[in-house]
Write an enzyme that holds these catalytic residues in place. Structure first.
Site, PDB file in Angstrom:
ATOM      1  N   LEU A  16       0.813  -1.212   0.000  1.00  0.00           N
ATOM      2  CA  LEU A  16       0.000   0.000   0.000  1.00  0.00           C
ATOM      3  C   LEU A  16       0.854   1.273   0.000  1.00  0.00           C
ATOM      4  O   LEU A  16       0.624   2.189  -0.799  1.00  0.00           O
ATOM      5  CB  LEU A  16      -0.906  -0.013   1.245  1.00  0.00           C
ATOM      6  N   SER A  43       1.860  -7.598   2.490  1.00  0.00           N
ATOM      7  CA  SER A  43       0.980  -7.762   3.660  1.00  0.00           C
ATOM      8  C   SER A  43      -0.314  -6.983   3.485  1.00  0.00           C
ATOM      9  O   SER A  43      -1.379  -7.423   3.921  1.00  0.00           O
ATOM     10  CB  SER A  43       1.658  -7.238   4.930  1.00  0.00           C
ATOM     11  N   GLU A 115     -13.315  -2.566  16.350  1.00  0.00           N
ATOM     12  CA  GLU A 115     -12.207  -3.493  16.630  1.00  0.00           C
ATOM     13  C   GLU A 115     -11.652  -3.191  18.009  1.00  0.00           C
ATOM     14  O   GLU A 115     -11.973  -2.160  18.615  1.00  0.00           O
ATOM     15  CB  GLU A 115     -11.140  -3.408  15.538  1.00  0.00           C
ATOM     16  N   HIS A 234      -0.972 -11.469  16.735  1.00  0.00           N
ATOM     17  CA  HIS A 234      -2.421 -11.424  16.567  1.00  0.00           C
ATOM     18  C   HIS A 234      -3.014 -12.637  17.282  1.00  0.00           C
ATOM     19  O   HIS A 234      -2.549 -13.759  17.081  1.00  0.00           O
ATOM     20  CB  HIS A 234      -2.793 -11.443  15.081  1.00  0.00           C
ATOM     21  N   ARG A 280      -5.012  -5.789  21.958  1.00  0.00           N
ATOM     22  CA  ARG A 280      -4.561  -6.991  21.252  1.00  0.00           C
ATOM     23  C   ARG A 280      -3.488  -7.761  22.023  1.00  0.00           C
ATOM     24  O   ARG A 280      -3.474  -8.986  22.019  1.00  0.00           O
ATOM     25  CB  ARG A 280      -4.025  -6.581  19.876  1.00  0.00           C
ATOM     26  N   HIS A 339       2.338 -10.769  13.737  1.00  0.00           N
ATOM     27  CA  HIS A 339       1.406 -10.141  12.797  1.00  0.00           C
ATOM     28  C   HIS A 339       1.904  -8.795  12.294  1.00  0.00           C
ATOM     29  O   HIS A 339       1.741  -8.464  11.118  1.00  0.00           O
ATOM     30  CB  HIS A 339       0.067  -9.978  13.519  1.00  0.00           C
ATOM     31  N   ARG A 374       0.150  -1.697  18.609  1.00  0.00           N
ATOM     32  CA  ARG A 374      -0.597  -0.948  17.584  1.00  0.00           C
ATOM     33  C   ARG A 374      -2.103  -1.138  17.758  1.00  0.00           C
ATOM     34  O   ARG A 374      -2.584  -2.256  17.987  1.00  0.00           O
ATOM     35  CB  ARG A 374      -0.189  -1.446  16.198  1.00  0.00           C
TER      36      ARG A 374
HETATM   37  C1  SIN Z   1      -7.611  -7.772  11.895  1.00  0.00           C
HETATM   38  O1  SIN Z   1      -8.405  -7.642  10.987  1.00  0.00           O
HETATM   39  O2  SIN Z   1      -7.851  -8.364  12.930  1.00  0.00           O
HETATM   40  C2  SIN Z   1      -6.248  -7.191  11.734  1.00  0.00           C
HETATM   41  C3  SIN Z   1      -6.352  -5.742  11.558  1.00  0.00           C
HETATM   42  C4  SIN Z   1      -5.034  -5.129  11.843  1.00  0.00           C
HETATM   43  O3  SIN Z   1      -4.064  -5.842  12.066  1.00  0.00           O
HETATM   44  O4  SIN Z   1      -4.981  -3.911  11.900  1.00  0.00           O
END
Ligand code: SIN
Length: 521
Positions: A16, A43, A115, A234, A280, A339, A374
């Site tokens: 990206l 990624s 999230e 993750h 997270r 992750h 993050r």
């Molecule tokens: C996710 O969709 O759980 C990962 C999103 C991220 O790593 O920002």
């Protein structure tokens, strides 16, 4: 080594940040170095969650910045959090203009997912879990139509050439199984946008190509690396034996999916008031503990989503299908997997690294946005914001653009490629010694193993880039004698009152590693 001069800005990477920067630099001539076909192997294309931005009129950039600071566990730079969250909305509108089909409500507003650790539903998405893939599709199409962008596909950057203290160009080789001898592409400016380090670990959600090579290349050239020890795991990688492990996006938990173990117990409510939507790092450690105890953690989406998961989260449903799991009827086994690398090449607010002539954006950089943990879906956002900032800064540094002919690579003889057995050893060493839980003994063992792996193939730059980043992660983790965010030291469980970012050069990390390899303990 053959020398190929060009007036093009060289962009290393094809995710990206790389694509967006190439578009923002247009019509200035650019050369993108992509190890695979453009858009594959990055990624960004695998990012399921989306992009965080305060798009709801009731939400604010200040609230987004506050959540970013809280999740980051005391090491986020508040000025960076402010500037990134303030710019977020403009980039979502830009991506929409460039053809990203974000999910929209009947009234035209953006569908927003919730999230972990976000105080608001603020993640823009595409068909549930297709955000990364669709944003990449839109940008690749734009880049293919932009005459100023030349893309060299199947070419791997292996090193940076520094002359008189300034980055003078990029050494590249063919990326196929044979590899090739390197050539030097001399350029007026180099932008690194080639991803993070997750693939340095045996269990990861990152594409196979992403093994810390870009950070390692900058480190070997002498750039300062920040926060190397902060690697995010993750919590819900699908534990089905695939390498890399497919992701079960956090948005599923945002929809109400629950984490349970083989005893049918929901273990998160006892650990954090936000339960499955705790930060997270907290959830990842809980999953890791359940796995280590043989309690086989799983994500149960049945009640929250039922059969909707099959159509609304096609990437997760596809991964489950490959593993023979029907998530509408059965739980999804999960594990904590490397992750995202919060650390990377230290950059200023214009994306400039400590070496003149070098800019870095995306996961390879460390801007100060993510701190020790993050916030979900801030990764793609940071890549967008800093890709544009890098482009503006390069424009300002170079002045008016001149025309530039396409770069043609000569025929190259075969060259060294990393020995797969050594790469597998490196990944095991990182998971065992520098993983979710760390201590001095494990990190020391890990650094000694990295040194042995490096010594086994010292003439292979691509492997040296990996071992450089691995060394920086393990050395910084050994030097940080506290636990903070994703960095958890079982021998130093306390968090120091004052958070500080780490800054390390490879020479310092190697000095530490050498001191350990000569010790006799
Ligand atoms: C996710 O969709 O759980 C990962 C999103 C991220 O790593 O920002």
């Amino acid at each position: 080594m053959e020398d190929i001069p060009t007036a093009r800005v060289v962009i290393v990477g094809a995710g990206l940040g790389a694509l967006y920067a190439a578009l923002k630099l247009a019509p200035r001539p650019v050369l993108m170095i992509s190890p695979e076909v453009l858009g594959q192997g990055a990624s960004s294309a695998w990012a399921q969650g989306g992009v965080a931005a305060a798009m709801d009129p009731a939400d604010t950039a200040e609230a987004h910045a506050r959540d970013t600071l809280l999740a980051g566990a005391g090491t986020v730079d508040p000025a960076v959090a402010r500037l990134v969250t303030e710019e977020a909305r403009a980039h979502i509108l830009d991506l929409t203009r460039l053809g990203t089909p974000f999910d929209r409500r009947p009234d035209g507003g953006y569908v927003l997912s919730r999230e972990a650790a976000h105080s608001f539903a603020r993640v823009v998405r595409v068909r549930g879990d297709q955000a990364g893939a669709e944003i990449m599709r839109a940008l690749v199409a734009q880049v293919r139509e932009t005459a100023s962008v030349q893309v060299l596909e199947g070419v791997l950057a292996t090193g940076l050439r520094v002359e008189s203290g300034r980055v003078a160009g990029v050494e590249v080789a063919l990326s196929g199984p044979q590899g090739s001898a390197p050539v030097l592409i001399r350029a007026p400016a180099v932008l690194l946008a080639g991803g993070g380090s997750g693939g340095l670990y045996a269990l990861t959600t990152n594409p196979p190509r992403i093994r810390g090579q870009v950070i390692g290349m900058a480190a070997r050239a002498g750039a300062v690396i920040a926060d190397a020890e902060f690697v995010q795991f993750h919590p819900t990688a699908i534990d089905c034996g695939e390498d890399p492990a497919p992701l079960a996006t956090e948005a599923l938990r945002g929809e109400g999916a629950q984490l349970v173990n083989r005893l049918g117990e929901r273990f998160m409510p006892a650990l954090h008031p936000d339960a499955e939507l705790a930060p997270r790092d907290v959830v990842a450690r809980a999953i890791y503990a359940q796995s280590q105890a043989g309690l086989r953690p799983a994500l149960d989406t049945r009640q929250a989503l039922g059969a909707r998961i099959l159509t609304e989260f096609p990437a997760v449903a596809g991964a489950c299908a490959r593993a023979g799991i029907d998530p509408a009827r059965a739980q999804i086994p999960v594990a904590a997997a490397a992750h995202y690398h919060m650390g990377g090449v230290a950059v200023d607010s214009d994306g400039r690294a400590s070496l003149p002539g070098l800019w870095v954006c995306g996961e390879a950089s460390s801007t100060g946005l993510h701190g020790a943990n993050r916030l979900a879906s801030n990764g793609l956002l940071e890549a967008l914001v800093y890709a544009r900032r890098c482009a503006l800064s390069i424009e300002a540094a170079l002045g008016p653009a001149a025309d530039a002919a396409p770069v043609l690579l000569p025929d190259l003889p075969p060259g060294p490629v990393p020995d797969p057995a050594l790469v597998a050893r490196l990944r095991r060493a990182m998971t065992e010694g520098a993983g979710v839980l760390r201590d001095a003994q494990g990190l020391t063992r890990c650094l000694r193993e990295i040194a042995a792996i490096e010594a086994a193939q010292p003439d292979c730059p691509a492997l040296l880039n990996m071992t450089a980043t691995a060394t920086l992660i393990a050395a910084a983790a050994l030097m940080r004698r506290e636990s903070r965010g994703a960095h958890c030291r079982t021998d130093f469980p306390q968090t120091a009152p004052q958070g500080r970012r780490s800054r390390l050069r490879l020479s310092e990390a190697l000095a530490l590693r050498d001191s350990l390899t000569t010790e006799t303990t």
